[in-house]
Each structure stands twice: as C-alpha cells, then as structure tokens.
Design a protein around this motif. Structure first.
Motif, PDB file in Angstrom:
ATOM      1  N   HIS A 101       1.188  -1.268   0.223  1.00  0.00           N
ATOM      2  CA  HIS A 101       0.037   0.101  -0.326  1.00  0.00           C
ATOM      3  C   HIS A 101       0.889   1.319  -0.234  1.00  0.00           C
ATOM      4  O   HIS A 101       2.183   1.089  -0.022  1.00  0.00           O
ATOM      5  N   SER A 112      -1.401   4.391   4.375  1.00  0.00           N
ATOM      6  CA  SER A 112      -3.037   3.992   3.755  1.00  0.00           C
ATOM      7  C   SER A 112      -2.503   2.587   4.662  1.00  0.00           C
ATOM      8  O   SER A 112      -1.533   2.754   6.182  1.00  0.00           O
ATOM      9  N   PHE A 161      -3.793  -1.909   4.368  1.00  0.00           N
ATOM     10  CA  PHE A 161      -3.577  -3.038   3.873  1.00  0.00           C
ATOM     11  C   PHE A 161      -5.007  -3.353   3.272  1.00  0.00           C
ATOM     12  O   PHE A 161      -5.716  -2.851   1.927  1.00  0.00           O
ATOM     13  N   ASN A 163      -6.497   0.062   1.241  1.00  0.00           N
ATOM     14  CA  ASN A 163      -5.843   0.826  -0.070  1.00  0.00           C
ATOM     15  C   ASN A 163      -6.275  -0.456  -1.059  1.00  0.00           C
ATOM     16  O   ASN A 163      -7.345  -0.275  -2.689  1.00  0.00           O
ATOM     17  N   TRP A 164      -6.573  -1.879  -0.201  1.00  0.00           N
ATOM     18  CA  TRP A 164      -6.575  -2.396  -1.324  1.00  0.00           C
ATOM     19  C   TRP A 164      -8.027  -3.215  -0.688  1.00  0.00           C
ATOM     20  O   TRP A 164      -8.483  -4.185  -1.825  1.00  0.00           O
ATOM     21  N   ASP A 175       0.323  -4.965   6.279  1.00  0.00           N
ATOM     22  CA  ASP A 175       0.413  -3.484   6.921  1.00  0.00           C
ATOM     23  C   ASP A 175       1.713  -3.250   6.769  1.00  0.00           C
ATOM     24  O   ASP A 175       2.750  -3.619   7.486  1.00  0.00           O
ATOM     25  N   TYR A 185       1.408   0.753  -5.197  1.00  0.00           N
ATOM     26  CA  TYR A 185       0.896   1.800  -5.157  1.00  0.00           C
ATOM     27  C   TYR A 185       1.525   2.915  -4.356  1.00  0.00           C
ATOM     28  O   TYR A 185       1.861   3.241  -3.007  1.00  0.00           O
TER      29      TYR A 185
END
Length: 248
Positions: free
Chosen positions: A28, A32, A34, A37-38, A58, A100
């Motif tokens: 991530h 942020s 996990f 973001n996902w 994380d 990202y």
C-alpha cells in the motif's frame, strides 16, 4: 489477524484465495494500510475472483503493524526486505507485485535487489521526479509533528490524521527515511515487466513518462479524470492490471 516477525518487528499480513493459485503481493501507499488501499477499493476481491492468491501486509509504521520512531527503520531497502521476508514466511518463492505510491517505490527496490522474487509488476501513483521533488519530506514531517505554521502539502497531513490508529511520529520518520529520489536509483537494472498506472490529474506522478524511458520493459496507462487518491479504486486501473498480469 495473522502476524509475522520481520527484522524484529511485528507486522500484520493477510492472505486470500487458494494456496495453489498464482500469488500476487500487494503493498500500500504512505499513511494507508492493506484494508484501506486494497480491501475497501475492492482490489482484493477483484484479484481473488481473477484466480490469484492475494498476499498483503500493513507496512511497518502503518495499520496494525509495529510503528518504530526511528528514521533509519524506514529506509527503502529495509521496507523492501519486509516484503521478501513475508514471502519467505509464507514459503512463496516468486509472486507478481501490485504497489501504489510508496508501495510502488518499495517495489522498485525489491526488483533491483531481489528480482528473482518478483514476476510482473503493476505500479500505480508513481512518477520519475513527482513525489521526490514536488514536496519536501522534511516539511511534511514537521507538519505531521504538529507545526501548524506549515500547509498540508498534497493532503498528506489530512490523509494521515483521518485514521485514528495512525501514529504521526512514525509516519514522519517514514516519509523522511524511505524517500531516496528515484533519479538516483539505477532503474535500468530492473528486468521485470512493469505496468505503470497514473491518473491524469495526479500531481505527484505527472512525469511518469520519464520513468518509463528509464525502465527497460515498461508501459504506461493514464486514467482520465483521476488524481492520486481517486485512481486507486478506478475500474480502468483494475482492467489494465488484469490484462497485463494475464500476458505470457
């Protein structure tokens, strides 16, 4: 939630999908985690439905993982080693990669120093100079530490403080510790196939075409009407990633 130990820190991770499926590891962005973001953006579901074993974590300093107050703890090679250690812990020899922003930069580091661990790489929200030169990490760190005389450059403070479990001192250490400018990194050494994805309104990644020029095997997808934050859940991002990952 499961945890593993990497370099003396307790890091939270998640795995979704059948173990026999091809693995992909998700990393991530800054401030942020996990889940944000996902999972909330439906990336985990999208990849799982497409037949992947989804592995995520994380990062140190984020989410439910340990949050050291030490700039050196967030050097990009250290954070890349956490990803490799997670793959080792799960006995995964090689995985595709989705990152990202900060996670994309960690991906570059891993591809340079442990290329055998990664297959195809989808990297979003990252440019050549972008986040390295369009803001001063030291100033962002000062704002995170409470200096109200400073503005909120690119919304980092607002994003970081929107999550009550964020540790602002850890994030201040992170943004200073892991931001080696990409122009100083030997990107030409990366042999992995890379898909770069940015929003056309992303001020932090607008010079991504310069990044493509330095990567031996890279292509660029630009998302219309998307900025650094809104690009993450975009359907065209997911469609481009799935098509790229399906190539031979």
């Amino acid at each position: 939630m499961p945890e593993f130990t990497s370099q003396g820190l307790r890091l939270r991770y998640e795995v979704a999908g059948p173990w026999e499926a091809p693995p992909i590891v998700l990393v991530h962005g800054f401030a942020s985690d996990f889940e944000t973001n996902w999972v909330g953006s439906r990336w985990r579901t999208t990849l799982e439905d497409a037949g992947f074993l989804v592995i995520g974590m994380d990062c140190r300093g984020h989410g439910q993982s340990d949050k050291p107050h030490d700039v050196d703890a967030y050097a990009r090679p250290v954070m890349a080693a956490d990803v490799a250690n997670l793959l080792d812990y799960l006995d995964v020899r090689r995985a595709d990669y989705l990152g990202y922003s900060m996670g994309s930069r960690i991906g570059f580091e891993l591809a340079m120093h442990a290329p055998e661990r990664l297959g195809r790489m989808v990297l979003g929200g990252v440019g050549y100079r972008g986040a390295d030169h369009s803001f001063d990490p030291e100033l962002v760190a000062r704002r995170l530490r409470g200096d109200e005389s400073l503005g909120d450059e690119h919304g980092f403070y607002r994003f970081a403080t929107s999550r009550p479990y964020n540790d602002l001192e850890a994030l201040a250490c992170c943004i200073v510790g892991q931001e080696t400018p990409l122009p100083e990194v030997p990107l030409e050494e990366i042999e992995n196939q890379v898909l770069l994805v940015i929003g056309d309104r992303d001020e932090l990644a607008g010079d991504a075409p310069m990044l493509v020029e330095r990567l031996p095997h890279a292509r660029l997808v630009t998302l219309q009407g998307r900025n650094h934050m809104s690009a993450v859940p975009a359907r065209p991002f997911k469609e481009a990633a799935l098509a790229f990952l399906a190539e031979d």
